[in-house]
Design a protein around this motif. Structure first.
Motif, PDB file in Angstrom:
ATOM      1  N   PRO A 109     -16.036 -56.701 -21.096  1.00 51.76           N
ATOM      2  CA  PRO A 109     -16.450 -54.938 -21.102  1.00 51.76           C
ATOM      3  C   PRO A 109     -15.935 -54.204 -21.848  1.00 51.76           C
ATOM      4  CG  PRO A 109     -14.938 -55.470 -19.560  1.00 51.76           C
ATOM      5  CD  PRO A 109     -15.468 -57.021 -20.485  1.00 51.76           C
ATOM      6  N   SER A 110     -16.783 -52.466 -22.020  1.00 53.23           N
ATOM      7  CA  SER A 110     -16.683 -52.225 -23.343  1.00 53.23           C
ATOM      8  C   SER A 110     -14.976 -51.374 -23.104  1.00 53.23           C
ATOM      9  CB  SER A 110     -17.364 -51.340 -23.796  1.00 53.23           C
ATOM     10  OG  SER A 110     -17.821 -50.242 -22.671  1.00 53.23           O
ATOM     11  N   SER A 111     -14.663 -51.053 -23.198  1.00 57.22           N
ATOM     12  CA  SER A 111     -13.462 -50.068 -23.220  1.00 57.22           C
ATOM     13  C   SER A 111     -13.950 -48.954 -22.576  1.00 57.22           C
ATOM     14  CB  SER A 111     -12.727 -49.476 -24.833  1.00 57.22           C
ATOM     15  OG  SER A 111     -13.507 -48.465 -25.202  1.00 57.22           O
ATOM     16  N   SER A 112     -15.088 -48.584 -22.054  1.00 56.61           N
ATOM     17  CA  SER A 112     -15.559 -46.869 -22.004  1.00 56.61           C
ATOM     18  C   SER A 112     -16.116 -47.173 -20.660  1.00 56.61           C
ATOM     19  CB  SER A 112     -16.537 -46.328 -22.775  1.00 56.61           C
ATOM     20  OG  SER A 112     -17.369 -47.227 -22.670  1.00 56.61           O
ATOM     21  N   SER A 113     -15.511 -48.791 -20.548  1.00 55.60           N
ATOM     22  CA  SER A 113     -15.868 -49.111 -18.715  1.00 55.60           C
ATOM     23  C   SER A 113     -14.707 -49.794 -18.021  1.00 55.60           C
ATOM     24  CB  SER A 113     -17.001 -49.983 -19.093  1.00 55.60           C
ATOM     25  OG  SER A 113     -16.591 -50.995 -19.302  1.00 55.60           O
ATOM     26  N   LYS A 114     -13.718 -49.200 -18.762  1.00 59.12           N
ATOM     27  CA  LYS A 114     -12.372 -49.589 -18.444  1.00 59.12           C
ATOM     28  C   LYS A 114     -12.017 -47.727 -17.034  1.00 59.12           C
ATOM     29  CE  LYS A 114     -10.486 -52.964 -21.050  1.00 59.12           C
ATOM     30  NZ  LYS A 114      -9.287 -52.916 -22.013  1.00 59.12           N
ATOM     31  N   LYS A 115     -11.072 -47.915 -16.438  1.00 59.48           N
ATOM     32  CA  LYS A 115     -10.813 -47.457 -15.131  1.00 59.48           C
ATOM     33  C   LYS A 115      -9.261 -46.893 -16.255  1.00 59.48           C
ATOM     34  CE  LYS A 115     -14.234 -46.774 -12.467  1.00 59.48           C
ATOM     35  NZ  LYS A 115     -15.329 -46.109 -12.584  1.00 59.48           N
TER      36      LYS A 115
END
Length: 114
Positions: A4-10
């Motif tokens: 997952p890309s860092s932008s999809s992390k919470k």
């Protein structure tokens, strides 16, 4: 399967508003006391503007956003006013290697504390 890309992390924001900073304990440390304290989870790729809108929904408009950096004392908060500032705060938390839980203080703009 791709990572997952860092932008999809919470990331979690532990935010407070309506309180005051007070000297507490024998060490004279500043603490944020009173007011409302909550936790909000947002997408890691959130922009500054999107974050402000979400916080307005919870706390109301006209506020100054300040974040505590992970390695600094409780008495150091940085003003966050742009996407670049928000990215810097996230990078500082990433350096700790811990889960991202950013401490945020919201101050009304009427205090004159700029």
């Amino acid at each position: 399967m791709a990572a997952p890309s860092s932008s999809s992390k919470k990331m979690k924001l532990h935010y407070g508003y309506g309180g005051k900073f007070m000297m507490c304990g024998n060490g004279g440390k500043l603490r944020y006391v009173g007011g409302t304290n909550k936790i909000m989870t947002v997408d890691r790729g959130i922009t500054y503007t999107e974050l402000i809108v979400k916080l307005w929904d919870m706390c109301g408009p006209s506020m100054i956003l300040r974040c505590k950096l992970p390695m600094d004392g409780d008495d150091l908060l940085v003003h966050v006013t742009s996407d670049e500032d928000l990215a810097y705060v996230m990078e500082e938390y990433d350096r700790t290697g811990k889960d991202l839980k950013i401490r945020v203080i919201l101050d009304p703009t009427t205090t004159g504390d700029n």
